[in-house]
Motif scaffolding. Structure first.
Motif, PDB file in Angstrom:
ATOM      1  N   HIS A   7      34.548  30.119  40.912  1.00  0.00           N
ATOM      2  CA  HIS A   7      35.836  30.808  40.990  1.00  0.00           C
ATOM      3  C   HIS A   7      35.590  32.283  41.308  1.00  0.00           C
ATOM      4  O   HIS A   7      34.681  32.909  40.760  1.00  0.00           O
ATOM      5  N   ILE A   8      36.392  32.832  42.207  1.00  0.00           N
ATOM      6  CA  ILE A   8      36.284  34.229  42.609  1.00  0.00           C
ATOM      7  C   ILE A   8      37.661  34.866  42.494  1.00  0.00           C
ATOM      8  O   ILE A   8      38.676  34.241  42.835  1.00  0.00           O
ATOM      9  N   SER A   9      37.709  36.095  42.029  1.00  0.00           N
ATOM     10  CA  SER A   9      38.975  36.793  41.892  1.00  0.00           C
ATOM     11  C   SER A   9      39.607  37.036  43.256  1.00  0.00           C
ATOM     12  O   SER A   9      38.951  37.495  44.194  1.00  0.00           O
ATOM     13  N   SER A  10      40.901  36.729  43.353  1.00  0.00           N
ATOM     14  CA  SER A  10      41.630  36.927  44.597  1.00  0.00           C
ATOM     15  C   SER A  10      42.309  38.300  44.656  1.00  0.00           C
ATOM     16  O   SER A  10      43.021  38.596  45.618  1.00  0.00           O
ATOM     17  N   ALA A  11      42.062  39.149  43.668  1.00  0.00           N
ATOM     18  CA  ALA A  11      42.792  40.417  43.543  1.00  0.00           C
ATOM     19  C   ALA A  11      42.641  41.320  44.766  1.00  0.00           C
ATOM     20  O   ALA A  11      43.563  42.039  45.131  1.00  0.00           O
ATOM     21  N   ALA A  16      37.509  39.957  50.874  1.00  0.00           N
ATOM     22  CA  ALA A  16      36.675  40.296  49.718  1.00  0.00           C
ATOM     23  C   ALA A  16      36.157  39.034  49.038  1.00  0.00           C
ATOM     24  O   ALA A  16      35.008  39.006  48.581  1.00  0.00           O
ATOM     25  N   MET A  17      36.984  37.989  48.970  1.00  0.00           N
ATOM     26  CA  MET A  17      36.515  36.736  48.374  1.00  0.00           C
ATOM     27  C   MET A  17      35.386  36.128  49.194  1.00  0.00           C
ATOM     28  O   MET A  17      34.392  35.647  48.646  1.00  0.00           O
ATOM     29  N   THR A  28      31.244  27.833  49.515  1.00  0.00           N
ATOM     30  CA  THR A  28      32.658  27.593  49.277  1.00  0.00           C
ATOM     31  C   THR A  28      33.032  28.390  48.033  1.00  0.00           C
ATOM     32  O   THR A  28      32.167  29.011  47.410  1.00  0.00           O
ATOM     33  N   PHE A  29      34.289  28.357  47.650  1.00  0.00           N
ATOM     34  CA  PHE A  29      34.685  29.011  46.402  1.00  0.00           C
ATOM     35  C   PHE A  29      36.074  28.534  46.022  1.00  0.00           C
ATOM     36  O   PHE A  29      36.775  27.886  46.796  1.00  0.00           O
ATOM     37  N   ALA A  30      36.454  28.845  44.794  1.00  0.00           N
ATOM     38  CA  ALA A  30      37.799  28.574  44.297  1.00  0.00           C
ATOM     39  C   ALA A  30      38.453  29.896  43.931  1.00  0.00           C
ATOM     40  O   ALA A  30      37.768  30.889  43.652  1.00  0.00           O
ATOM     41  N   PHE A  31      39.775  29.911  43.949  1.00  0.00           N
ATOM     42  CA  PHE A  31      40.503  31.123  43.575  1.00  0.00           C
ATOM     43  C   PHE A  31      41.882  30.724  43.075  1.00  0.00           C
ATOM     44  O   PHE A  31      42.414  29.670  43.442  1.00  0.00           O
ATOM     45  N   PHE A  32      42.440  31.538  42.209  1.00  0.00           N
ATOM     46  CA  PHE A  32      43.803  31.310  41.758  1.00  0.00           C
ATOM     47  C   PHE A  32      44.775  31.893  42.773  1.00  0.00           C
ATOM     48  O   PHE A  32      44.584  33.003  43.266  1.00  0.00           O
ATOM     49  N   GLY A  38      50.522  33.562  34.680  1.00  0.00           N
ATOM     50  CA  GLY A  38      51.829  34.155  34.949  1.00  0.00           C
ATOM     51  C   GLY A  38      52.395  33.649  36.252  1.00  0.00           C
ATOM     52  O   GLY A  38      51.952  32.642  36.781  1.00  0.00           O
ATOM     53  N   GLY A  39      53.368  34.370  36.773  1.00  0.00           N
ATOM     54  CA  GLY A  39      54.034  33.903  37.975  1.00  0.00           C
ATOM     55  C   GLY A  39      53.887  34.799  39.174  1.00  0.00           C
ATOM     56  O   GLY A  39      54.300  34.432  40.277  1.00  0.00           O
ATOM     57  N   SER A  40      53.300  35.999  38.996  1.00  0.00           N
ATOM     58  CA  SER A  40      53.244  36.945  40.100  1.00  0.00           C
ATOM     59  C   SER A  40      52.194  36.538  41.126  1.00  0.00           C
ATOM     60  O   SER A  40      51.151  35.989  40.787  1.00  0.00           O
ATOM     61  N   ALA A  41      52.495  36.810  42.407  1.00  0.00           N
ATOM     62  CA  ALA A  41      51.569  36.497  43.491  1.00  0.00           C
ATOM     63  C   ALA A  41      51.475  37.688  44.427  1.00  0.00           C
ATOM     64  O   ALA A  41      52.488  38.286  44.803  1.00  0.00           O
TER      65      ALA A  41
END
Length: 276
Positions: A7-11, A16-17, A28-32, A38-41
């Motif tokens: 998992h990598i931060s999508s911030a 950047a990911m 490869t990687f995963a990200f939220f 929460g609900g913000s995107a």
């Protein structure tokens, strides 16, 4: 190719990911897709996505595995929570089309006392209202440990969701090693048997990704507590069999172990070394 990542931060965005994945030695990687609790995107920048696509092509990345927020519960007993789940789910599928052809993984949900059958009905209802024929994303149902009132604790429960979804060709399964172990499936002593059972119930053609996690608990504990690879009850030898199994070896493997970047870099390197 051995497609393994964490998992990598999508911030900071897609580019950047991609760069962070390379630093970890990942393919490869995963990200939220948004705040996991929460609900913000964050707004998506098409130029940022284009730069990431260049990185992915140049380095032959495998499919990336986005993860829905943990707060998404399509089978809650509360109408507002179900409405939030549906709206978030549909928005995420639109956002996924910026990186077409990849995977969107979600926890089926918790029926909170309504019963598994009702939970399955509500999950399928959300999927039927959300999937479209023109979408390129494959939505993955994650295998669950069976903690509390989780739906998806057995292959049969996932199969029932698949069967009730009209556009089921848009669905697949992500097998979490910790979750299936905690759910009672003996992937240590009988990996071939468990995969044969999966194939009989669901079909191995539906298996699209692996969450690679050791477990702090004994088999059948229904607790879902991840451990670093080789430091739990599944153990290193079992993971070498999993990553090299003919039915699994070409899938994307995502580490969700309790680690920092240095720990994931080390795990990825050790697993690459164990690849036959």
């Amino acid at each position: 190719m051995f497609y393994i990542g964490s998992h990598i931060s999508s911030a900071k965005g897609y580019e950047a990911m991609g760069k962070q994945a390379l630093k970890l030695g990942a393919g490869t990687f995963a990200f939220f897709t948004r705040n996991p609790r929460g609900g913000s995107a964050k707004a998506i920048d098409p130029a940022d996505v284009e730069r990431f696509q260049g990185i992915a092509r140049e380095n032959e990345f495998g499919k990336i595995v986005a993860h829905a927020p943990y707060t998404l519960n399509a089978c809650s007993d509360k109408a507002d929570t179900r409405r939030f789940a549906g709206e978030t789910f549909r928005d995420d599928l639109k956002r996924m089309e910026y990186t077409p052809g990849n995977y969107y993984n979600f926890h089926p949900g918790s029926h909170v006392g309504q019963g598994a059958e009702e939970g399955i009905r509500l999950i399928s209802e959300m999927l039927n209202a959300s999937l479209s024929r023109d979408m390129t994303t494959t939505v993955l149902l994650e295998t669950m440990a069976g903690k509390g009132s989780e739906v998806g604790r057995s292959f049969e429960e996932l199969k029932e969701i698949l069967d009730r979804t009209e556009l089921s060709e848009k669905l697949g399964v992500c097998l979490d090693t910790c979750h299936v172990w905690d759910a009672g499936y003996d992937i240590v002593g009988d990996l071939d048997g468990i995969l044969t059972e999966f194939d009989k119930v669901i079909g191995l053609n539906r298996l699209k990704a692996i969450h690679l996690n050791d477990s702090l608990n004994d088999r059948g504990s229904h607790k879902d507590r991840h451990a670093r690879i080789g430091e739990g009850h599944i153990g290193w030898e079992a993971f070498t069999r999993i990553i090299n199994h003919p039915a699994l070896r070409d899938l994307p493997f995502i580490l969700e172990t309790p680690n920092d970047d240095a720990g994931w870099t080390d795990e990825i390197a050790r697993l690459r070394a164990a690849r036959i």
